[in-house]
Structure formats: C-alpha cells, structure tokens
Design an enzyme around this catalytic site. Sequence first.
Site, PDB file in Angstrom:
ATOM      1  CD  GLU A 440      -3.193  -0.975   2.009  1.00 55.31           C
ATOM      2  OE1 GLU A 440      -3.232  -0.030   2.804  1.00 55.31           O
ATOM      3  OE2 GLU A 440      -4.085  -1.834   1.921  1.00 55.31           O
TER       4      GLU A 440
HETATM    5  C1  LIG Z   1       3.361  -9.394   0.579  1.00 61.08           C
HETATM    6  C2  LIG Z   1       2.942  -8.450  -0.477  1.00 61.08           C
HETATM    7  C3  LIG Z   1       1.596  -8.377  -0.827  1.00 61.08           C
HETATM    8  C4  LIG Z   1       1.191  -7.532  -1.855  1.00 61.08           C
HETATM    9  N1  LIG Z   1      -0.130  -7.541  -2.254  1.00 61.08           N
HETATM   10  C5  LIG Z   1      -0.463  -6.836  -3.373  1.00 61.08           C
HETATM   11  C6  LIG Z   1      -1.786  -6.942  -3.918  1.00 61.08           C
HETATM   12  O1  LIG Z   1      -2.657  -7.634  -3.382  1.00 61.08           O
HETATM   13  N2  LIG Z   1      -2.068  -6.278  -5.064  1.00 61.08           N
HETATM   14  C7  LIG Z   1      -1.130  -5.504  -5.686  1.00 61.08           C
HETATM   15  O2  LIG Z   1      -1.442  -4.950  -6.718  1.00 61.08           O
HETATM   16  N3  LIG Z   1       0.119  -5.365  -5.188  1.00 61.08           N
HETATM   17  C8  LIG Z   1       0.484  -6.020  -4.061  1.00 61.08           C
HETATM   18  N4  LIG Z   1       1.753  -5.908  -3.547  1.00 61.08           N
HETATM   19  C9  LIG Z   1       2.698  -5.038  -4.226  1.00 61.08           C
HETATM   20  C10 LIG Z   1       3.129  -3.823  -3.427  1.00 61.08           C
HETATM   21  O3  LIG Z   1       2.139  -2.853  -3.464  1.00 61.08           O
HETATM   22  C11 LIG Z   1       4.460  -3.386  -4.044  1.00 61.08           C
HETATM   23  O4  LIG Z   1       5.419  -4.309  -3.579  1.00 61.08           O
HETATM   24  C12 LIG Z   1       4.834  -1.993  -3.718  1.00 61.08           C
HETATM   25  O5  LIG Z   1       4.026  -1.126  -4.436  1.00 61.08           O
HETATM   26  C13 LIG Z   1       6.301  -1.681  -4.028  1.00 61.08           C
HETATM   27  O6  LIG Z   1       6.678  -2.117  -5.288  1.00 61.08           O
HETATM   28  P1  LIG Z   1       8.023  -2.994  -5.457  1.00 61.08           P
HETATM   29  O7  LIG Z   1       7.992  -4.071  -4.442  1.00 61.08           O
HETATM   30  O8  LIG Z   1       8.141  -3.369  -6.872  1.00 61.08           O
HETATM   31  O9  LIG Z   1       9.190  -2.007  -5.039  1.00 61.08           O
HETATM   32  P2  LIG Z   1       9.858  -0.890  -5.948  1.00 61.08           P
HETATM   33  O10 LIG Z   1       8.826  -0.037  -6.572  1.00 61.08           O
HETATM   34  O11 LIG Z   1      10.859  -1.545  -6.820  1.00 61.08           O
HETATM   35  O12 LIG Z   1      10.581  -0.008  -4.860  1.00 61.08           O
HETATM   36  C14 LIG Z   1      11.848  -0.361  -4.281  1.00 61.08           C
HETATM   37  C15 LIG Z   1      12.196   0.734  -3.287  1.00 61.08           C
HETATM   38  O13 LIG Z   1      12.341   1.990  -3.951  1.00 61.08           O
HETATM   39  C16 LIG Z   1      11.577   2.976  -3.290  1.00 61.08           C
HETATM   40  N5  LIG Z   1      11.159   3.972  -4.286  1.00 61.08           N
HETATM   41  C17 LIG Z   1      10.496   3.778  -5.440  1.00 61.08           C
HETATM   42  N6  LIG Z   1      10.285   4.948  -6.062  1.00 61.08           N
HETATM   43  C18 LIG Z   1      10.818   5.914  -5.277  1.00 61.08           C
HETATM   44  C19 LIG Z   1      10.885   7.338  -5.341  1.00 61.08           C
HETATM   45  N7  LIG Z   1      10.371   8.044  -6.335  1.00 61.08           N
HETATM   46  N8  LIG Z   1      11.492   7.987  -4.335  1.00 61.08           N
HETATM   47  C20 LIG Z   1      12.015   7.317  -3.288  1.00 61.08           C
HETATM   48  N9  LIG Z   1      11.961   5.990  -3.177  1.00 61.08           N
HETATM   49  C21 LIG Z   1      11.364   5.285  -4.144  1.00 61.08           C
HETATM   50  C22 LIG Z   1      10.433   2.230  -2.654  1.00 61.08           C
HETATM   51  O14 LIG Z   1       9.924   2.944  -1.530  1.00 61.08           O
HETATM   52  C23 LIG Z   1      11.116   0.931  -2.223  1.00 61.08           C
HETATM   53  O15 LIG Z   1      11.732   1.136  -0.987  1.00 61.08           O
HETATM   54  C24 LIG Z   1       2.157  -6.722  -2.508  1.00 61.08           C
HETATM   55  C25 LIG Z   1       3.499  -6.786  -2.124  1.00 61.08           C
HETATM   56  C26 LIG Z   1       3.893  -7.619  -1.122  1.00 61.08           C
HETATM   57  C27 LIG Z   1       5.350  -7.667  -0.764  1.00 61.08           C
END
Ligand SMILES: Cc1cc2nc3c(=O)[nH]c(=O)nc-3n(C[C@H](O)[C@H](O)[C@H](O)COP(=O)(O)OP(=O)(O)OC[C@H]3O[C@@H](n4cnc5c(N)ncnc54)[C@H](O)[C@@H]3O)c2cc1C
Length: 763
Positions: A440
């Site tokens: 989220e």
């Molecule tokens: C257990 C679990 C359940 C989930 N359930 C769902 C679900 O039901 N439906 C769904 O759609 N998604 C779901 N997600 C996805 C979740 O919303 C994403 O993991 C999340 O949005 C982050 O994306 P990412 O993991 O690809 O990280 P990335 O986007 O690759 O981010 C990596 C890091 O970079 C940071 N970052 C990125 N952009 C910036 C910026 N501009 N400035 C500073 N920092 C930045 C982030 O904060 C993070 O620390 C789930 C994820 C997990 C782990």
Amino acid sequence: MTQASFRRDFLTKPIFRIAQHALPRLSDTEREAIEAGDVWWDAELFTGNPDWSKLLAFAPARLSEEEQQFLAGPVEELCRMLDDWRINWEWHDLPPQAWEFLKSRKFFAMIIPKKYGGLGFSAYAHSEVIRKLSTCSIAAAVTAMVPNSLGPGELLMQFGTKEQQDYWLPRLARGEEIPCFGLTSPEAGSDAASMIDNGVVCRGTFEGREVLGIRLNWHKRYITLGPVATVLGLAFKLRDPDHLLGEREDIGITLALVPTHLPGVSIGRRHLPALLVFQNGPNWGHDVFIPMDHVIGGVDQVGKGWKMLMSALAAGRGISLPSQSAAGAAFCAHVTGAYARIREQFHTSIANFEAIQERLGRLAATAYLVDAARRMTCAALDDGHHPAVVTAIMKAQATERMRVAVNDAMDVHGGKGIMEGPLNYLGSTYRGVPIAITVEGANIVTRSLIQFGQGAIRCHPYLLKEMLALEDADRARGLDAFDQAFWGHVGHSLANAWRAFVRAWTGGIIGPAPDAGAATRFYRQLGRYAAAFAMAVDVSLLTLGGALKRKEMISARFGDILSELYLASAALKRWNDEGRQADDFPLLEWCMEASFATIATRFDEIIANFPVRPAAWLLRFFIQPFGSRRRGPSDRVTDACAAIITNPGAARDRLTVDLFHPTETGAHANGVALLERAFAMTVAVQPIRDRMRAAHLRDIDQAVKQRTISAGDAAQLRAAADAVAAAIAVDDFAPEELTARGAATHGDVSSQATSLPQPFAAE
Ligand SMILES: Cc1cc2nc3c(=O)[nH]c(=O)nc-3n(C[C@H](O)[C@H](O)[C@H](O)COP(=O)(O)OP(=O)(O)OC[C@H]3O[C@@H](n4cnc5c(N)ncnc54)[C@H](O)[C@@H]3O)c2cc1C
C-alpha cells in the site's frame, strides 16, 4: 480603478507570471491523487495555529453493541481455531475450517453494507477485528484484511453501477466469490501508473453473445489472495484504436472485474512472503475477453482507474496496516513486559536493568501512541472523512513504529525470540514487518513523496488554490483567483512568521492551549512547532518551488514533522478521551517529549541542508534560534513507562486492551499462554521473594527451615519457578526433521507446493 483591481493588475500580475514557472505543476496522476479524499486535522496543522478545541471535540471512536458481540463471538472463536505455527510451517495455508468460518461469518464482508448482506461495520470495528486477529495469526489477519481493503468490494461500493453492486456485492458478502486486486506488475511497483498491462476495446463473444468489450493482456505479481481468487479486480491501460467508444485512442488506466475462470486467465504458483503463508502469487492473462459491463462503474468510468484507486486507498490505508501495526506494538509491549519480568539473569529480573527499561519504556509508549493515532483516524473515517494525507501518514508511521517495537521486543527476548517453533510468539510479527512496510505504498516513497508532497498541496490553506488558478485555461479568471489566494497566503505567512518567532524565542511557553491539567504545556509546545512548520513550509515553497518535489530528503523531513504533529495530537486526544488517567501520564509524556525531540532534530537537519542558504539562516533565526534543544524523554519517564508493562494493573490493561489471550494449549503448548501464566505467578510470589531477599536467603529449603517463609510459600515458589521454566523454553528439532525440510525445498523446485515438509515436533 478600484483598489482591488489596482492590486491585481499592478502587483499580482507580475507575480502570477513568475509563479507560473516557480510553483510545481501537477502531473495527471498527481492531480488525481490530490483530488482523492479530503482533508481533516492535517489541514488544521498546516494553519500553523491549530484549534485544540476542535481536536478535543472530535467524537472518539466507539463500537456498537453488535460490533462488540462480533469481537467477543466470531473473532474470539476464529482466534481459538488458529494455530499460527502449523499454519505457517506445516499446512502452509489456513486450515479449511478457518477458511469456511471466515466466509460464513462474513469476515470478508465487514465493509459491505447490510442491504447487500454484508456486516456494514464501522471503520473502527473493522480495525478492531484486524487488530485482534493480528495478535493471533498474521496470515489470518492479512487474509481477512484484503477483501475489506483496496479491492473489488470497496471499488464496487464507491463506483460500481447499480447492476454491478446488485450482482457482485451479495456474492462477495456470502463468500461465494473470493476477490483480489491486481495492480502491481514486474515492471511497475511503486510507479504503478507505468504498468504495461493493457486492454484493447473490441467486439468479441461472451457467453454466446457478440458484445462490445475489452481484450486483456497482463502480468501481475505479489497479488494477495490471487492464488485462491474467483474474481480479480484488474488495473490496466485501456486503448481504443478503432474508436469504438469515441475520439480518444489512449483512454488510460481502467479497472475491471475479471472472473478467474475465463479462458486465457492463468493463476500462477504461490509466492512465499517472508515465510508467512497467506495466499499470494502472480497471475497473468492472454487475450482474455470481458464485456464492457465488467469495467467497474461501466463504460462511463473507463480511464478513471487511477482516481478510483486513490480514492479507495484514501480510506483503506488508514485501517488495515495501522491496525496490524497497533496490534504488533501492543502485543510486543504485552509479552515483552511480561518476559522481562519473569526472565532472570545475574540473580535478578532483567526488567530491573536500566538498559532493558530503556527498551521497555519505548515499547510501552510506542504502543500507546500508535493505538492513539489508530483510534483517532478511525473516528475520522467513521465521521465521513477520507483524509488521504492522514491515512498515508498512518500507513507509513504505524508500520515504522511497529518495526521499532518488534525489534525492541526481539532484543529483550534474546534467544527466546529467535528460536523458531510453536513456542515462539514473536517470529511471525517480526517477519511481517517488511511486508507492512512495503505494501500500500512502500514507506520510503510514502515518507519522502506523499506525506509532505501531497500534504503541502492538499492541506495548505492557499497553495492548491494558487496552483489551480495558475493552471486555469481562462487567464483572466485564473488571475482573479490567484489574486485572492496569493494575498491571503501573504497574510497567512506573515502571521505564522510572527507566531513562530514569538513562540520559539519564548521557548514555547506562550501560545493557546486548552485547560488540560498536567498536559497543558504539551499543547503549547506543539502549537510552537505547528507555527514553525507552517512558516518553514512557506519559506521552502517560495525558495524551492517545484524543485522541492525532487529534494526528497528535505521533503521527507517535513513529512516527519507533519507526522509527529499528527501523532502527538492523537496522543493528547487519547489521554483526554480516556479521562486523563494519572497512571498513563508517563506514557503521554514520553510520546510528547520524543515527538518534540524528533521535530527539533528534523528542523535542524532541514536548516543545515537547505540549499538556499539565506532562507536557512532566516529559518534558524525565526524557528530554532538556539538549535535543537530537546533531549527526548528523561530516564525517569522511561523508567515509569517500563514499569507500566512489567507490573499488572489498569494502565497495563488499557495499553494492551482487546489482544487475543490464548488459554488453551491446542496442538502445541502456546507460548503466550505459558508466559501469561508465569507472569501472574511471578507477580504473586513477589512478596515471598522480597521476604527472602530481606533475610539474604536464596535457597527455598533454608528459608523454610529458618521460618522466613512457610511450606505453602515454598510450594508456591516452586510452582512459579516451574511456570517460568516452561515459559522461557524454546523448541528444538530432530536433525532429520530439518534435513527433510531442506530436501523438500531445495530438491524438485516445481513440486514445492505439493511436497510440503512434515510437521516439526515440538520440544
Ligand atoms: C506481501 C505483499 C503483498 C502484496 N499484495 C499486493 C496486492 O494484493 N495487489 C497488488 O497490486 N500489489 C500487491 N503488492 C505489491 C506492493 O504494493 C508493491 O510491492 C509496492 O508497491 C512496491 O513495489 P516494489 O515491491 O516493486 O518495489 P519498488 O517499486 O521496486 O521499490 C523499491 C524501493 O524503492 C523505493 N522507491 C520507489 N520509487 C521511489 C521514489 N520516487 N522515491 C524514493 N523511493 C522510491 C520504494 O519505496 C522501495 O523502498 C504486494 C506486495 C507484497 C510484498
């Protein structure tokens, strides 16, 4: 020429031109995020002079009779059904009877109105259910959380057509459909709007009829409940190359319901998120055809998906994860206070060591603070607000503070917290932290971009008005609106600069405050920092303008200050709402002093790193002329907070109210039940031990012989020692049990899901 038109034409107009270049421009996704939800106490904080009487007048969150019965009945019953160890390590899923119970008792339909067969619960009741489940099994809590959070149910309620609501909501309420929501894809995580998942408007055949619809191709991952879902809420980018809907070719992000049985839908295997086994996995679709009426809200809502998502998130983000976090912090305070009391090293309870008290004090105060903020936020939601900035603050801050609490709990428990097995009650909460931090809106992005970035635009009394005026296509109208907003802004800035100056130079002892007894001084200090914040915001906007968006470290610190102002307000309100309990005052004092120290440090960091140096000097002079002089909570206060969780009493009960208290041993001895028993017995024998200590005796037999204690006392002491031995025990496993597990996981990877390891035997 009137005075007003003179001002507009000769003073405002040149500023209008300069501001068009200086102020941040809104991207489409930012605009939609900003338009979602509303503002609440966050806007009051941005005024620089919060009206405390409003804060104290907000009605506290309350449960109805029916909601209380649900918590005491089905929620308690479900908790008793769950064996977290076997769920995570043996079954890798909730047991079938728990799934059935979740569906039949409508845990998945807490937010669905009664007229559709749901429970129609308040945000607070929903939060309480998640809170209690979280103290029993994170996997069960997440399973219950997801259908009530961002997903088909919430989206249908807010945006669905009447036909969609009539069809889907009763099915969801009865548990006939299991929903999930697919937004994240491999290439689009935090930047979800950059997804390449797509839909093309076309004609096709659906259930034997030729209809207008969408051909979908997608690849999503990390989708909670995805592996068991019957209906997928899908976000994708819609295109209309043949102009079957109208002029626009690139329509934009659209949300639709995709039944998972449709041809072309693939539900992949399962992810294993931090070894917590709630259902989560990837899914994809190849040329899946859905009719147009599967778009949430129908054809009128195509291209409006981002706005719908942001709107749904504005409420949900304030409930699920903050509830899990509040539960985590309270649970950690509860068990760690008890464990520190029963665990002895160097011939005394470790709770007597100052360094342990430092952690216990922080744990207790963190539990107090997070729950205060959770309750206040739920009350706002139940009052009809959808404060998007507040809920973003709650999501990021509550989960970060849960991380602090769990780490403290682990450190105080030492090896007992680390050794996995049925007796371990901290492992799941510990492993669950990074999940809550990531979902989220991952916290780094939420802290550095959203809290303050959106907060400044949404909650500032003038900024959004100015930005919208600058972007108005009708220049004359824009100039008029800008003229009004700009001069209002100037007055606001001058008033805040004066306020910030007076309050800073008098050390925060001048300023409005309600008559709140011992807490009155905290309102004054908080008012001092609110004025400083409002002034610093204006100086930053004026000097950095749109560049502030890219100065993420500066923006994050402003986000922290705003968060502290919000959380500290919540702590003040909790103390007031709970009848100003004298016993809880150390908790309030700890929260306030820690908050003031963080705020002062962040101001110091902003000033030290602010790129426009003259502006930094100005800020230093006005808001923190003598530097950061707050030291945080004193050792005396920390010690008093620690004592609250190491001793039974009303303050401890208030802090850890409504946690699940296991009493049965079930398949395995329950670590929490053993701990609670040992704690009660240790406290009960304290007077006997005090007598022995006064007589300089350690040996029980000798103490009986010398008549320092009676034979009955001796029996009580021995029983307490046995209870402590059981509570500090950890699990161990036969080597072949662990080897078997290794073979299963490292061997045939494709058979992971079917060749699950056999149960580990408890000690
Ligand atoms: C257990 C679990 C359940 C989930 N359930 C769902 C679900 O039901 N439906 C769904 O759609 N998604 C779901 N997600 C996805 C979740 O919303 C994403 O993991 C999340 O949005 C982050 O994306 P990412 O993991 O690809 O990280 P990335 O986007 O690759 O981010 C990596 C890091 O970079 C940071 N970052 C990125 N952009 C910036 C910026 N501009 N400035 C500073 N920092 C930045 C982030 O904060 C993070 O620390 C789930 C994820 C997990 C782990």
